[in-house]
Write an enzyme that holds these catalytic residues in place. Structure first.
Site, PDB file in Angstrom:
ATOM      1  N   TYR A  93      -0.150  10.844   5.298  1.00  0.00           N
ATOM      2  CA  TYR A  93       0.983   9.960   5.742  1.00  0.00           C
ATOM      3  C   TYR A  93       2.176  10.451   6.442  1.00  0.00           C
ATOM      4  CZ  TYR A  93      -1.995   5.986   3.306  1.00  0.00           C
ATOM      5  OH  TYR A  93      -2.920   5.610   2.608  1.00  0.00           O
ATOM      6  N   PRO A 139      -2.377  -1.633   6.415  1.00  0.00           N
ATOM      7  CA  PRO A 139      -3.120  -1.417   5.749  1.00  0.00           C
ATOM      8  C   PRO A 139      -2.574  -0.416   5.673  1.00  0.00           C
ATOM      9  CG  PRO A 139      -2.672  -1.389   8.199  1.00  0.00           C
ATOM     10  CD  PRO A 139      -2.375  -1.908   8.040  1.00  0.00           C
ATOM     11  N   HIS A 141      -9.993  11.404  -4.465  1.00  0.00           N
ATOM     12  CA  HIS A 141      -8.889  12.213  -4.143  1.00  0.00           C
ATOM     13  C   HIS A 141      -8.223  12.539  -4.986  1.00  0.00           C
ATOM     14  CE1 HIS A 141      -9.657  12.270   0.687  1.00  0.00           C
ATOM     15  NE2 HIS A 141     -10.128  12.143   0.079  1.00  0.00           N
ATOM     16  N   LYS A 150      -4.950  -1.169   0.751  1.00  0.00           N
ATOM     17  CA  LYS A 150      -5.352  -3.019  -0.578  1.00  0.00           C
ATOM     18  C   LYS A 150      -6.382  -3.428  -0.299  1.00  0.00           C
ATOM     19  CE  LYS A 150      -2.644  -0.451  -4.145  1.00  0.00           C
ATOM     20  NZ  LYS A 150      -3.724   0.428  -4.192  1.00  0.00           N
ATOM     21  N   TYR A 190      -0.941   3.049  -5.812  1.00  0.00           N
ATOM     22  CA  TYR A 190      -1.762   3.776  -4.995  1.00  0.00           C
ATOM     23  C   TYR A 190      -3.142   3.620  -5.157  1.00  0.00           C
ATOM     24  CZ  TYR A 190      -3.597   6.203  -0.947  1.00  0.00           C
ATOM     25  OH  TYR A 190      -5.138   6.131   0.065  1.00  0.00           O
TER      26      TYR A 190
HETATM   27  P1  RFL Z   1     -13.898  -9.816   6.248  1.00  0.00           P
HETATM   28  O1  RFL Z   1     -14.071  -8.358   6.331  1.00  0.00           O
HETATM   29  O2  RFL Z   1     -13.503 -10.054   7.457  1.00  0.00           O
HETATM   30  O3  RFL Z   1     -15.239 -10.723   6.015  1.00  0.00           O
HETATM   31  C1  RFL Z   1     -15.377 -11.527   6.720  1.00  0.00           C
HETATM   32  C2  RFL Z   1     -17.011 -12.371   6.973  1.00  0.00           C
HETATM   33  O4  RFL Z   1     -16.892 -13.962   7.696  1.00  0.00           O
HETATM   34  C3  RFL Z   1     -17.139 -13.436   8.697  1.00  0.00           C
HETATM   35  N1  RFL Z   1     -17.341 -15.274   9.109  1.00  0.00           N
HETATM   36  C4  RFL Z   1     -17.284 -16.647   9.166  1.00  0.00           C
HETATM   37  N2  RFL Z   1     -18.660 -16.736   8.463  1.00  0.00           N
HETATM   38  C5  RFL Z   1     -19.534 -17.786   8.762  1.00  0.00           C
HETATM   39  N3  RFL Z   1     -18.808 -19.019   9.282  1.00  0.00           N
HETATM   40  C6  RFL Z   1     -16.855 -18.395   9.502  1.00  0.00           C
HETATM   41  N4  RFL Z   1     -16.859 -20.076  10.217  1.00  0.00           N
HETATM   42  C7  RFL Z   1     -16.590 -17.366   9.450  1.00  0.00           C
HETATM   43  N5  RFL Z   1     -15.143 -16.685   9.904  1.00  0.00           N
HETATM   44  C8  RFL Z   1     -15.401 -15.824   9.234  1.00  0.00           C
HETATM   45  C9  RFL Z   1     -16.790 -12.458   9.340  1.00  0.00           C
HETATM   46  O5  RFL Z   1     -18.061 -12.636  10.569  1.00  0.00           O
HETATM   47  C10 RFL Z   1     -17.107 -11.735   8.685  1.00  0.00           C
HETATM   48  O6  RFL Z   1     -18.305 -11.398   7.834  1.00  0.00           O
HETATM   49  O7  RFL Z   1     -13.195 -10.344   5.445  1.00  0.00           O
HETATM   50  P2  RFL Z   1     -13.091 -10.119   3.231  1.00  0.00           P
HETATM   51  O8  RFL Z   1     -14.610 -10.305   2.869  1.00  0.00           O
HETATM   52  O9  RFL Z   1     -11.869 -10.553   2.682  1.00  0.00           O
HETATM   53  O10 RFL Z   1     -12.924  -8.052   3.530  1.00  0.00           O
HETATM   54  C11 RFL Z   1     -11.384  -7.931   3.781  1.00  0.00           C
HETATM   55  C12 RFL Z   1     -11.397  -6.780   4.201  1.00  0.00           C
HETATM   56  O11 RFL Z   1     -12.487  -6.228   5.572  1.00  0.00           O
HETATM   57  C13 RFL Z   1      -9.952  -5.995   4.370  1.00  0.00           C
HETATM   58  O12 RFL Z   1      -8.985  -6.381   3.773  1.00  0.00           O
HETATM   59  C14 RFL Z   1      -9.623  -4.354   4.726  1.00  0.00           C
HETATM   60  O13 RFL Z   1     -10.671  -3.800   5.594  1.00  0.00           O
HETATM   61  C15 RFL Z   1      -8.696  -4.077   4.871  1.00  0.00           C
HETATM   62  N6  RFL Z   1      -8.578  -2.598   5.387  1.00  0.00           N
HETATM   63  C16 RFL Z   1      -7.877  -1.915   4.567  1.00  0.00           C
HETATM   64  N7  RFL Z   1      -8.743  -2.526   2.920  1.00  0.00           N
HETATM   65  C17 RFL Z   1      -8.359  -1.448   2.233  1.00  0.00           C
HETATM   66  O14 RFL Z   1      -8.659  -1.866   0.956  1.00  0.00           O
HETATM   67  N8  RFL Z   1      -8.496   0.000   1.658  1.00  0.00           N
HETATM   68  C18 RFL Z   1      -8.121   0.576   3.555  1.00  0.00           C
HETATM   69  O15 RFL Z   1      -7.971   1.336   3.505  1.00  0.00           O
HETATM   70  C19 RFL Z   1      -8.168  -0.274   4.757  1.00  0.00           C
HETATM   71  N9  RFL Z   1      -7.914  -0.182   6.044  1.00  0.00           N
HETATM   72  C20 RFL Z   1      -8.231  -2.401   6.592  1.00  0.00           C
HETATM   73  C21 RFL Z   1      -8.364  -0.825   6.821  1.00  0.00           C
HETATM   74  C22 RFL Z   1      -7.690  -3.108   7.446  1.00  0.00           C
HETATM   75  C23 RFL Z   1      -7.796  -2.900   9.139  1.00  0.00           C
HETATM   76  N10 RFL Z   1      -8.049  -3.903   9.647  1.00  0.00           N
HETATM   77  C24 RFL Z   1      -8.872  -2.816  11.579  1.00  0.00           C
HETATM   78  C25 RFL Z   1      -7.633  -4.900   9.808  1.00  0.00           C
HETATM   79  C26 RFL Z   1      -7.685  -0.298   8.716  1.00  0.00           C
HETATM   80  C27 RFL Z   1      -7.791  -1.442   9.018  1.00  0.00           C
HETATM   81  C28 RFL Z   1      -7.850  -0.465  10.875  1.00  0.00           C
HETATM   82  C1  PHB Z   2      -8.860   5.059   6.776  1.00  0.00           C
HETATM   83  O1  PHB Z   2      -9.060   6.039   6.219  1.00  0.00           O
HETATM   84  O2  PHB Z   2      -9.201   3.490   7.670  1.00  0.00           O
HETATM   85  C2  PHB Z   2      -7.565   4.003   6.446  1.00  0.00           C
HETATM   86  C3  PHB Z   2      -7.120   4.803   4.928  1.00  0.00           C
HETATM   87  C4  PHB Z   2      -6.062   4.735   3.781  1.00  0.00           C
HETATM   88  C5  PHB Z   2      -5.212   3.383   4.728  1.00  0.00           C
HETATM   89  C6  PHB Z   2      -5.875   2.473   5.696  1.00  0.00           C
HETATM   90  C7  PHB Z   2      -6.581   3.255   6.359  1.00  0.00           C
HETATM   91  O3  PHB Z   2      -3.960   3.304   4.481  1.00  0.00           O
END
Ligand code: RFL
Ligand code: PHB
Length: 390
Positions: free
Chosen positions: A200, A292, A72, A296, A383
């Protein structure tokens, strides 16, 4: 049991760290409290910075990402019934890649299994010990049986609610936090995206985001009250509300269908300092959370473990400079991403408590943003992400 690096958590941070360490010849064990299927069922991020793509390549898991990921070169901002494109390539020469976190996780899990590396899933009562000395330990229960792992280092990749940060004495931690008075209601559907780039949208009824996972799978979000519940929203109610919040041309083009998943995530800014305590390192959501809006979170998790893998490789090669500066180098990048995510969130969402004046300030800033090359460049540069200084 013994390993060089015990990694707690098999999210993207833990799995990518394991892959990078393996490439550097460093033995590691991942300990995850959930099942692999549970980890894969979480629908989260969708946008990868080039730095993250480079790290996935370095880890040897970039093949499907290059085949199926969508490059993109910009995003669209929608407000006052109009859409405006921010051209990343023109302003920065860079682009991002749309490829779901679920797919990144699947690729990393598969590569790990094929390489015959150890991952413990369904570990109960995981606890971390003695990281202030030279012989840290991780304990857990598997099928009721106690297991103890001796290691050189522990990597706390266990997310925001994990055990690693919680095991640090509170007096050694400095926590910075902001909660936002709303959440995001997300919906995944097997429908073509409304536009070929992300939209957005700022609207008096609330923020919305039109995103995607592939040419046939879409991901949409609506700003919603914090106490709302996904069960309160029928699919039809979601689509009706989304149509109201996007520009008329997009509303007309929107293809709807049954939801595959619907969930609400709260929005939060959070940083815990420092990110190293003796032989325990925090990485990813375990150390910091961003709202989100700036996409990042996953990218910060990847850059943390990129720096950590290099620092640990340098340690085994005889230099501790990398592990000594790990926290400081990560936090510099983290705070920049915190600032950008907070700013973009503040610009795009409705904050009724800020009154009509606050709303007019947002509109004036959006108008400036899309009309000024300098302001557009600031958004684009943040971004697409900063280069990873190692
Ligand atoms: P995670 O993915 O939460 O993984 C942590 C893992 O640790 C396990 N765990 C344990 N294991 C052993 N013992 C324990 N006591 C434990 N406690 C927990 C958990 O089960 C899990 O498997 O953290 P990690 O690896 O640091 O990754 C971070 C990302 O997942 C997170 O920052 C992103 O998903 C955030 N995020 C986005 N990030 C982006 O870069 N671009 C995006 O477009 C974006 N969109 C989003 C997002 C997060 C969202 N939500 C649901 C919070 C959109 C959403 C809606
Ligand atoms: C997503 O596709 O889940 C997504 C994309 C961009 C964002 C947050 C979430 O800023």
């Amino acid at each position: 049991m013994r390993t060089q690096v015990a990694i707690v958590g098999a999210g993207p941070a833990g799995l990518l760290l394991g892959a990078l360490l393996n490439r550097a010849g460093i033995d590691n064990l991942i300990i995850e409290q959930r099942s692999a299927d549970y980890v894969l069922a979480r629908i989260r991020a969708g946008v990868l910075e080039q730095t993250t793509v480079d790290l996935l390549d370095e880890a040897g898991v970039g093949e499907r990402l290059h085949r199926e990921g969508l490059p993109h070169g910009g995003i669209e901002l929608s407000f006052a019934g109009m859409r405006h494109r921010i051209d990343f390539r023109a302003h920065t020469g860079k682009q991002v890649t749309v490829y779901g976190q679920t797919e990144v996780t699947r690729d990393l899990m598969q590569a790990r299994e094929e390489a015959g590396l150890d991952t413990v899933y369904n570990a109960d009562e995981v606890s971390v010990h003695d990281f202030d000395g030279t012989s840290p330990r991780v304990r857990y229960r598997l099928d009721g049986e106690p297991v103890e792992v001796d290691c050189d280092f522990i990597a706390g990749c266990d997310g925001f609610h994990g055990v690693c940060r919680a095991s640090v004495p509170p007096s050694a931690l400095h926590v910075f936090e902001r909660a936002y008075p709303f959440g995001w209601l997300g919906l995944l559907s097997q429908t073509p995206p409304v536009s070929h780039e992300l939209i957005y949208s700022s609207h008096p009824r609330g923020f919305s985001l039109c995103s995607m996972r592939s040419p046939t799978r879409s991901r949409y979000y609506l700003q919603c009250p914090l106490d709302d519940r996904a069960e309160n929203w029928s699919d039809d109610a979601f689509w009706d509300e989304l149509r109201r919040r996007i520009d008329p041309a997009a509303a007309q083009a929107l293809v709807t269908g049954p939801s595959l998943e619907k969930s609400i995530a709260p929005l939060r800014s959070f940083v815990a300092e420092p990110m190293r305590f003796g032989r325990l390192f925090l990485a990813g959501d375990a150390a910091h959370i961003v709202p989100p809006t700036g996409a990042k979170g996953l990218n910060l998790a990847a850059s943390d473990v990129g720096l950590l893998s290099r620092a640990l490789a340098d340690h085994y090669a005889g230099s501790d400079a990398g592990i000594d500066s790990y926290s400081e180098r990560c936090l510099r990048r983290v705070w920049r991403a915190e600032r950008f995510s907070w700013w973009f969130t503040s610009l795009m969402h409705q904050f009724p408590e800020n009154g009509e004046f606050g709303h007019r300030m947002q509109m004036a800033e959006l108008d400036y943003l899309v009309g000024s090359a300098a302001a557009s460049t600031v958004l684009a540069e943040n971004y697409v992400g900063l280069p990873l200084e190692r």
